[in-house]
Each structure stands twice: as C-alpha cells, then as structure tokens.
Motif scaffolding. Structure first.
Motif: not given
Length: 695
Positions: A62-81
């Motif tokens: 579910a957490f991975a799904r939330m990340l996919e919905m928020m930022d599917p192309q890895h364009l906003y969040l950072l690894s540290t976030d």
C-alpha cells in the motif's frame, strides 16, 4: 457495474495524481478523517471478496502504491524524503486501522512542498531564459527518464528542463506561426495556474489519496468516495449529468477518455474516442482554451460539464496519434443522457448470395438498462433491455430475416438481471451465470421461463469495450453453443461491487465474482471470440488487465447445462471462409496492417527528439506510413485519397463510430459468417424474399 462507471470511479480516486495534488502546509487530519479510515479498514477486513490481512506485506504494498500515485515518474520526491517517512512502509496498516493519520498527512505536506518548489523553479527558469535552443541532440523518454529516487533536488533540473523544452516545442510544431514570446507567456501562465491550484487543498484530498492507495492496492474497483465524490457518482448513476457523456480518468499528466456513454453527445458526434487525451478545454465556439495538462481531474470535469445546449471545445491527442503534437480540436454540444438514448434498436443488412438477397437482422444493444422506478411502481409496460429486444425480434421476424446479429460493441454492462433475462430470449430455460461471494458461496442465476423468442442462427459481436453484463451474456451464448461470438476480446470486468455509507463518505467494495456456467471467470481475461476481428484497441491501455492490482482469472466447478449446437465442428470452415473474405476486404486489411504498424511504432518509439527539424522528420516518417495505409484502403474502395495523415483524424474510422466504414464492415462480415453457419448447419431458409441478381 459497467466499466464506464468503473472508470469514472477510478478516475475520481486519481485526483491525487502528480501535479494535480494541491498544497497543504498546515492541514491536519480531522476526527472525521480518522473515523472514515477505521471504517474503511473494518469494512474491507470483514466484507471484501479477497481475504485481506492488513499485515506488513500489505503495508509495504500500500505504501508503494501511494508513492506510485503521488510521484509515479520520480520527479518530485527525493530519496531522503522517502526514508524520512520510511516508518510508513510497515506502519501504513496501523495508520489505516487505527485512524492514526498524522504521519501520512505530514508526508503529504513534504510532497506538497517539493511540488510547489518545482513549479516555482519552472516559472523562474522561464522568466530568466524565455527562449529554447532546438538544434541539439537531446531526447526525452516517454517513461523512465528518472529510474529511481534521486538524492538532491538539483539532480532533477536537467529532466525538468527537457520537459519544459518539449512543452514549448510541442506548441511550435502545433502552431508553426507562434513566436517564442507567446510560447513563454503560455507556459508561465500554465505553471502559475498549476501553482494556484495546488495551493487550494483541504484534508479531503489527502484522505482520498491515502485511502485510494489503500483500496487500489487491493483491487481497482474498491474505493473510498468523499461526500463530494459520492454526489458526483449519484448524478452519473441517474444519467442526469449535463455534459458530453464521457468517462474520464487521469493518466500521468493527462486526462484520458476511458469510456463514452452510449447515446451521449460525444458518442453521437463521432469525434471523441476511448484513449484520446484531452489537453485543453474551451467554452463556446471561439475564444481562449484552458490548458488542462496536469490539472486535477475534478477541475477538468467541471470545465467540460455545462448547461444543456451549450458547446464545449476540446483539444485532444487522438488515441491513434504517436506524438503529442498530433492534436485536433473537436466541438461538442452538451446534452443530457436519457434512457431512450441507450435503448436497443434494430436494422436489416442485405447480403448478396447465389443471385439472391438474404436478410440478416441486427440488434444493437448499447447497455443493459431497466426503468427501476417504473418497475418498482408495478407498471406493466416499464422499459428494459429484455423487453425492447424481444419486441425488436418480433419486428425482425416479420421482415423474414435469416438470422440475428447482436451488436454489443461498446456495451459497458449495466443491470445484471437484464443480461440474465435476455439470455432467456435465446435458450429454453437453464443457468446463465454463477456468482461467488466472499465466503465461497455460489449463487446460480438462470432463465426459468419456457420457450424462446428466437431459435434461429445467432451471432454476438463484441469488442474490448464490451464488459460486465455484456460479457456474461456473450459467455452464456458461447457456452450453450447457442450462437457464435465474433469480434475482439472483451474488457474482462468480472467482479461485483456494493456501495455502503460511512460516517463520512461512502465505500464501494468488491464483494463477489462472476463465473460462466462453464466454470470460467470473466475476470481479467474477458470473453475470447470464436472468430477474431482485428482491432486498434490496445490491451495495455484499455481493459481490466490494464488496471493496477486487478483480481486474477480463476475457475469454479461448472454446472450442468445443455448444448444447443456443435459449433466446434463448424469453426474451422467458418474461419477459413472468413479469412478469404477478410483478405479481399480493404477495411479488414487496413485494420490488420494499422494495428500491426501501431504496435511496432509504439514499441520502437520510446522517446522524442527535442531537435525541431529532427522531430519534424520523425513525425513525417510516421505519418507517411499511416497515410499510405489509409490511402491503400481508399484506393481499393474507389474513394478519393487524402493528402495528409491529419485528414484521417478528421475522418476517423475507429471502432467507436457506429456508422464508420470499418464498423459497418464488421457488421457486414458478421452477417456473412452467420449465413455461412446457417448454410453449414442446414438452417438457411427459403424466405421468398424478393430476390435480385447480385450486381
């Protein structure tokens, strides 16, 4: 439940996608949010079709799904976030079950700050550097430009520079006379509008994201609906929505057409098609258009919705386009969708055979409908699909037809009782569908009435947009051997949902699964035709298998039922006869070649050039291939050839237009196959119809 409704609700849950998520620095969960979360968790635990265990494995999913919905192309969040909130990987389940949402809202707030930071950066870049260099060798990948989370915000700058340049280049290619200053002005306004929208949030947006990630990690049709979303859902179910009659969904930064409502303004216009992407919306016949790229879905729907009789202009990237610059503008008059617009109707196709004119009836069934109010009120003559089709059969009998083609292309389903009772028009009592609930109990539904309305040759024509109740009908006809199923593989929606009230909002949840009387599920795989027609619909874009976390195909024990005919013995001959005609039919040859070409080009084209001249050459080469195919078809039919591929978009022949040449060719071929079968089985009658010599 029809896929049009399915896709509408999936779309509603996607308001959290990418730039469409608004800002939220100070928003915190309310007591209502926490209670809604607990109620959703409890309802799913004890009522969902699947045995859901909210354990650590589910939490990670579910957490991975939330990340996919928020930022599917890895364009906003950072690894540290992500690591900063890594506790949600194993704590997502506790947050949901206990209603402890503070960490979820805080994570959303961090994402929001990254989103605002990027939009502000884009605006600053455009104001500092108002022009772009289109002479280099850069390319922008359609997907996977950033394969994983980066460590620093600045690492994403080159990707965003390319995305910004591509947005500018797209305008330059679409409008050759536009100057750089106007392009810059439009882009600045686009990003400022996005920034304003992302700063207009409330806790409902965060709750919808969180619960949307939780429910869609289980299956694509289980979803939480906020009070506002529930109201929109109720309006749609009553079919009183004034708009264009199109179900929309978010896909990356675009809003895509998921389904057209049968009989709606968009479907009647023939200008809009499933998988078209909408990039701008304008009101009336003229004036500025508002870019909806990266706009939240709810806001796009509000722009498109409007009073009956008014017009809306949509700039779209057609489904058949291979480049985002291949756009066109369509104008649609808004209207309401009534029961009458979705009613079944009939026609007669004449086929020349052996110097005689044979007649084949066609009954088009856009949906399975019933006037529930009139039915519940006990009115004797309430409207329903079964009643209307029965009347049309009698009408066709009077016209001495040799057989009947049931055209169910684009039928997204509807009332299960109507699919069940309509099977009874063609069989003399027997089971029609099995429904298995969460406890493993199987209920068997069937036709209990003696007699049939039609016992002659029958074919059912389906396509990728035929779903739910229409799949049950086609599957039953196929299992009984009562008729041939033709066309392309159906949608694959084989689950049942119920809607229940929460203290705040509603929950739509998968409670059961459909199975054919043969024991096979219609879920995910759909119904496979006996004879397949080529299609331009891509299974990767449309259908249950294209949805995230779709429940799998499986089987239950078959039930006892009688077979009406031995279709298997006839199929080799019927397929051979069809293949001969298809090879000689320009429309069928075109469909086969176009489908193959589109598949090849999509596999090869994984990026676009940011060099203006190179981009033009690539576009021209692709368009030349597609234009050559279209003109080959036209020459074979004796039609005037086209000068450019853009003209083929204005004269689109995709499978959603009921009066298009290719659609008519499929109907004509269905009638030919039906007559082949009637002749093979000795059912071809001397109808004494006025015979004419074939020209």
């Amino acid at each position: 439940m029809s896929p049009s409704v399915i896709m509408q609700r999936i779309a509603a849950m996607a308001v959290c996608l990418l730039i469409s998520i608004p800002a939220l620095a100070e928003i915190t969960p309310t007591a209502e949010d926490a209670q809604a979360s607990r109620e959703v968790a409890q309802s799913i635990r004890f009522g969902h079709y699947e045995d859901i265990n909210f354990d650590e494995a589910w939490s990670r999913k579910a957490f991975a799904r939330m990340l996919e919905m928020m930022d599917p192309q890895h364009l906003y969040l950072l690894s540290t976030d992500i690591e900063r909130f890594g506790d949600l990987r194993t704590g997502f389940n506790q947050a949901m079950e206990q209603g402890e949402l503070e960490r979820v809202y805080a994570f959303y707030g961090l994402f929001q700050s990254r989103l605002e930071q990027r939009l502000e950066w884009l605006i600053a870049q455009l104001e500092a550097n108002p022009t772009f260099d289109y002479t280099g060798n850069e390319r922008l990948a359609f997907e996977g430009e950033v394969s994983n989370w980066v460590d620093e915000f600045s690492e994403l700058d080159p990707v965003w520079t390319k995305r910004m340049k591509n947005a500018a280049l797209t305008q330059k290619l679409t409008e050759p006379n536009i100057d750089d200053a106007e392009i810059n002005r439009r882009l600045v306004n686009r990003y400022r509008d996005q920034l304003n929208r992302v700063r207009q949030t409330n806790n409902e947006d965060v709750l919808s994201l969180f619960l949307g990630a939780a429910t869609s990690s289980i299956d694509p049709h289980t979803e939480y609906m906020s009070p506002d979303q529930s109201e929109s859902f109720d309006i749609q179910m009553r079919l009183s929505l004034e708009g264009i009659g199109a179900m929309l969904q978010s896909e990356d930064e675009y809003v895509k057409v998921a389904q057209l409502v049968p009989g709606g303004p968009a479907e009647r216009s023939g200008q809009l098609h499933p998988a078209d992407r909408i990039i701008a919306v304008g009101q009336g016949d003229s004036g500025d258009m508002t870019s909806v790229v990266s706009m939240r879905l709810d806001d796009v729907v509000k722009l498109i919705r409007g009073p009956k009789g008014s017009t809306v202009r949509l700039e779209v990237i057609p489904a058949r386009a291979l480049d985002v610059t291949q756009t066109r503008t369509v104008t649609i008059t808004r209207d309401t969708v009534n029961l009458e617009d979705q009613a079944a109707k009939s026609d007669v196709i004449e086929v020349q055979r052996n110097g005689h004119t044979e007649r084949v009836g066609v009954i088009t069934v856009p949906a399975f409908y019933v006037d529930f109010d009139a039915w519940q009120a006990g009115q004797a003559n309430y409207r329903s699909t079964t009643r209307d089709v029965a009347a049309l059969i009698e009408k066709l009998k009077a016209q001495n037809v040799q057989g009947i083609v049931l055209d169910m292309r684009g039928n997204g389903g509807g009332a299960l009782q109507e699919a069940n009772s309509m099977v009874g028009l063609f069989i003399d009592r027997g089971p029609t569908v099995q429904v298995r609930d969460a406890r493993g109990r199987i209920n068997l539904y069937g036709d209990t009435d003696r007699g049939v309305a039609w016992d002659g040759p029958l074919t059912v024509l389906i396509n990728r947009l035929s779903a739910s109740a229409s799949e049950i009908f086609a599957g039953a006809i196929q299992d009984y051997g009562r008729g041939l199923v033709l066309g392309s593989r159906s949608f694959g929606k084989g689950t049942v949902q119920t809607l229940s009230d929460l203290s705040h909002g509603e929950l739509r949840m998968t409670r059961a699964k459909f199975y054919r009387i043969s024991g096979e599920s219609t879920q995910e795989r759909g119904v496979e035709p006996d004879i397949t027609f080529p299609t331009l619909f891509s299974d990767e874009e449309i259908g249950e298998s294209a949805l995230p976390n779709a429940l799998p195909w499986d089987t239950v024990r078959p039930v006892n039922y009688r077979r009406y005919g031995n279709l298997d013995a006839s199929l080799p001959t019927l397929r051979d006869q069809h293949a001969v005609r298809a090879a000689q039919n320009p429309n069928f040859r075109y469909l086969q070649r176009e489908a193959s070409l589109l598949k090849t080009l999509r596999e090869q084209n994984t990026s676009v050039s940011l060099n203006l001249e190179q981009r033009r050459r690539e576009m021209q080469a692709q368009e030349a291939e597609q234009l050559a195919l279209e003109n080959s078809r036209r020459q074979a039919l004796g039609l005037e050839t086209l000068a450019s591929w853009t003209e083929t978009l204005d004269d689109d022949d995709t499978a959603t237009q009921s009066d298009s040449p290719i659609n008519q060719a499929q109907l004509q071929e269905s009638a030919e196959i039906l007559l082949d079968y009637a002749q093979l089985t000795g059912q071809l009658r001397d109808t004494n119809v006025a015979s004419t010599k074939a020209p």
